[in-house]
Design a protein around this motif. Structure first.
Motif, PDB file in Angstrom:
ATOM      1  N   LYS A   1     -23.248 -76.753   9.881  1.00 57.94           N
ATOM      2  CA  LYS A   1     -24.441 -77.254  10.585  1.00 57.94           C
ATOM      3  C   LYS A   1     -24.814 -76.291  11.710  1.00 57.94           C
ATOM      4  O   LYS A   1     -25.988 -75.981  11.922  1.00 57.94           O
ATOM      5  CB  LYS A   1     -24.161 -78.649  11.178  1.00 57.94           C
ATOM      6  N   TYR A   2     -23.796 -75.802  12.439  1.00 58.58           N
ATOM      7  CA  TYR A   2     -24.052 -74.850  13.529  1.00 58.58           C
ATOM      8  C   TYR A   2     -24.716 -73.590  12.984  1.00 58.58           C
ATOM      9  O   TYR A   2     -25.713 -73.109  13.515  1.00 58.58           O
ATOM     10  CB  TYR A   2     -22.744 -74.429  14.224  1.00 58.58           C
TER      11      TYR A   2
ATOM     12  N   SER B   1     -18.763 -79.379   9.719  1.00 51.82           N
ATOM     13  CA  SER B   1     -19.521 -79.385  10.980  1.00 51.82           C
ATOM     14  C   SER B   1     -19.958 -77.969  11.366  1.00 51.82           C
ATOM     15  O   SER B   1     -21.029 -77.764  11.953  1.00 51.82           O
ATOM     16  CB  SER B   1     -18.681 -79.981  12.100  1.00 51.82           C
TER      17      SER B   1
ATOM     18  N   SER C   1     -20.498 -71.965  18.427  1.00 50.81           N
ATOM     19  CA  SER C   1     -20.706 -73.313  19.005  1.00 50.81           C
ATOM     20  C   SER C   1     -22.107 -73.749  18.598  1.00 50.81           C
ATOM     21  O   SER C   1     -22.816 -73.030  17.881  1.00 50.81           O
ATOM     22  CB  SER C   1     -20.583 -73.272  20.527  1.00 50.81           C
ATOM     23  N   ALA C   2     -22.549 -74.897  19.096  1.00 53.35           N
ATOM     24  CA  ALA C   2     -23.893 -75.376  18.768  1.00 53.35           C
ATOM     25  C   ALA C   2     -24.956 -74.489  19.420  1.00 53.35           C
ATOM     26  O   ALA C   2     -26.090 -74.409  18.963  1.00 53.35           O
ATOM     27  CB  ALA C   2     -24.043 -76.821  19.226  1.00 53.35           C
ATOM     28  N   GLU C   3     -24.566 -73.811  20.520  1.00 57.41           N
ATOM     29  CA  GLU C   3     -25.498 -72.935  21.243  1.00 57.41           C
ATOM     30  C   GLU C   3     -25.961 -71.779  20.356  1.00 57.41           C
ATOM     31  O   GLU C   3     -25.192 -71.255  19.567  1.00 57.41           O
ATOM     32  CB  GLU C   3     -24.807 -72.320  22.475  1.00 57.41           C
TER      33      GLU C   3
ATOM     34  N   SER D   1     -28.274 -74.111  11.914  1.00 62.29           N
ATOM     35  CA  SER D   1     -29.219 -74.263  13.034  1.00 62.29           C
ATOM     36  C   SER D   1     -29.462 -72.909  13.709  1.00 62.29           C
ATOM     37  O   SER D   1     -30.563 -72.615  14.145  1.00 62.29           O
ATOM     38  CB  SER D   1     -28.733 -75.330  14.015  1.00 62.29           C
TER      39      SER D   1
END
Length: 598
Positions: free
Chosen positions: A91-92, A88, A68-70, A95
């Motif tokens: 991107k996670y 998408s 996830s983004a977390e 990051s």
């Protein structure tokens, strides 16, 4: 409690297929020594759980996380990402790596694409300056066995991608999945395809065979005798109708995902309100195997009979006159009590829905639309649903059904309904309507409808359907015979040549080809006629027809295929391949857009 389905009775050796996929994943993890954190794309976790048990992963020193983004919280110095090729998700991952670097954490990163890497994804990783920090590979999982006779390619967006976005990359995946099957089970000698995407997949499959041939020794009879490829677009009527088989209704209202449903524990007799539990649904459950394909009305009667018989046995046991062997039989029956309780609870929940007048009213309206009668009455009914602000997907399903059977709506009605929908559900749904129009599912009428001709010629409406002792596939929808399965029925019984004119009235081209060492023999008309020399697999089993649905298949259609396969005089076992299991609800939802899609 999701359960890996038992594949021992599968007409093909699917256990071998699953073990191969399991071995590939274990090898990937084995090659990364020591403790590691496996970060799985949430959309893949269901598929992975049908291939391998969590315990086996943990034996490889794996800590499991969902992507996830977390940021990832772990002490492991090695992080392994298992993801689909989605921009998408890149991107996670980027990051996460940047976050680790900023904290001074030194880790090794591994990225495995499922089923194959993509240039676009790697480009993003390069732009984010993390590509050189990743060891990149592929986990080639193209096919997931959902049950003894159902294979999924796990491509849930393929319908919208092909019909709206013009993205046909999923077709390569489907062809690759079938070609991989051929390496295990031999070149499929006969291929029939109907629909734009299907004909394309048949072509790609031939190209793959030319470039990377499966060398079947001449003496070996291929295990799969015929491949039938069908576009969902050829029959969008069936998924828009409410499924009336037990498994179909469970999917309509509880949404089956990877062979289980998630329900409130209270529904299953638990005490805690709001606590969720997973209920497995596959052929390992004997009672489910017996009832899944039946019309729901009949299932309720069967469960009632079983409960009454058990009650009777209990009364007899407590009367003290039982012999030891009779007691033993009773205890045996008690073993099936958890299954019975489970299905009585599920059936009770479904009955509260199916007995509502709104549900029955909608069924009536679906049948009226399919009959091709009472245009104004149907229009008014849909209009009323819009004004009552019934759930958007419920309205769109009927609207799609209405539009397809009428080959679109007259401009006046089309503009009016479009306007009313936007007023009721918000102008952000301009995207949704644009998607449906592009896919040809809700559009202006330009030509006269040929639905009535197709309906009559293929006998799609069967009066007085006996749901308890069915003699036709129409039992699955209480009187409507799914068009897709009628086409399969013709293909295996008498070939498509006799219905050639009707096929031309349905969307997309059709093709029939012979492949491998059979490609030089005369063109085949019926399967029986064509396949005399390959009608039985060496050990006397019936030979197989693989029916692949591009764009998804419903559980009720699978039930209708199983019904066909069980009929007397049927020369074939049928096995289903699909991009995804769908319902009218999930299929319609893929077309619902958001404003940022504009």
């Amino acid at each position: 409690m999701a359960q890996i389905p038992n594949l021992d009775n599968a007409p093909l050796n699917l256990t071998h297929l699953r073990e191969q996929s399991q071995k590939e994943l274990v090898n990937i993890l084995k090659n990364i020594r020591g403790k590691k954190c496996l970060v799985v794309d949430p959309k893949l976790s269901g598929s992975i759980s049908l291939i391998i048990q969590t315990a086996i992963l943990k034996e490889q020193g794996v800590e499991l996380r969902h992507l996830s983004a977390e940021t990832i919280q772990t002490d492991c110095s090695k992080v392994v990402y298992l993801v689909r090729s989605q921009l998408s998700l890149m991107k996670y991952i980027s990051s996460h790596i940047h976050n680790d670097i900023s904290k001074g954490l030194q880790r090794e990163y591994f990225l495995y694409f499922v089923p194959r890497r993509s240039v676009a994804c790697e480009k993003i990783l390069e732009e984010e300056k993390v590509h050189n920090l990743l060891t990149i590979g592929e986990y080639q999982l193209y096919t997931v066995p959902l049950d003894e006779d159902v294979l999924s390619f796990e491509l849930d967006q393929s319908s919208k991608e092909c019909l709206v976005d013009g993205d046909t990359s999923s077709l390569w995946h489907i062809a690759k999945a079938i070609h991989k099957l051929e390496f295990s089970f031999g070149v499929i000698p006969n291929v029939r395809a109907k629909g734009k995407a299907s004909v394309r997949v048949a072509d790609i499959l031939n190209r793959m065979q030319a470039e990377e041939p499966v060398n079947s020794p001449d003496v070996v009879v291929p295990e799969i005798n015929t491949l039938i490829l069908l576009d969902r677009e050829v029959d969008m009527v069936t998924p828009m109708c409410t499924q009336l088989t037990y498994e179909g209704l469970l999917d309509e209202f509880l949404h089956i995902s990877n062979g289980s449903v998630e329900v409130d524990a209270s529904m299953m007799g638990g005490q805690q309100e709001g606590k969720k539990m997973k209920v497995p649904l596959n052929s390992s459950d004997k009672l489910f195997k017996e009832t899944r394909d039946l019309n729901f009305e009949v299932v309720v009667q069967i469960l009632r009979q079983k409960a009454t018989s058990m009650k009777q046995d209990y009364t007899e046991v407590t009367s003290n006159s039982q012999t030891v062997s009779e007691l033993k039989d009773f205890v045996k029956k008690l073993n099936s009590l958890p299954e019975m309780t489970r299905h009585i609870n599920l059936a009770q929940h479904l009955t509260t829905i199916t007995s509502k007048s709104s549900f029955l009213g909608q069924l009536d309206m679906e049948h009226t639309i399919i009959e091709g009668q009472s245009f104004d009455m149907c229009l008014e009914y849909i209009e009323e649903l819009i004004h009552k602000q019934e759930p958007l997907v419920t309205v769109l399903r009927l609207l799609i059904l209405f539009s397809i059977t009428n080959s679109g709506l007259p401009k006046k009605n089309f503009d009016y309904l479009r306007r009313e929908l936007l007023h009721s559900y918000g102008f952000e749904h301009m995207v949704t309507l644009k998607n449906l129009e592009k896919a040809g599912l809700f559009k202006k009428q330009e030509t006269k409808t040929n639905w009535l001709t197709v309906k009559r010629a293929l006998q799609l409406v069967v009066e007085d359907t006996d749901t308890a002792n069915p003699n036709d596939i129409a039992y699955a929808f209480s009187g409507y015979a799914p068009l897709s399965i009628r086409l399969v029925q013709h293909a295996v019984r008498s070939g498509w040549r006799p219905i050639e004119e009707i096929l031309k009235l349905l969307p997309g081209p059709h093709s029939e080809t012979k492949r491998g060492r059979f490609s030089s023999s005369a063109s085949f008309d019926t399967l029986q006629g064509a396949a005399n020399n390959v009608d039985k697999v060496a050990d006397g089993r019936r030979s197989l027809v693989l029916v692949v649905f591009i764009g998804g298949v419903t559980f009720a259609e699978i039930s209708a295929l199983r019904f066909l396969s069980s009929q007397e005089g049927m020369a074939y076992d049928l096995i289903v391949g699909t991009t995804k299991i769908v319902s009218g609800h999930s299929l319609t939802e893929t077309f619902v857009g958001k404003m940022d899609d504009l």
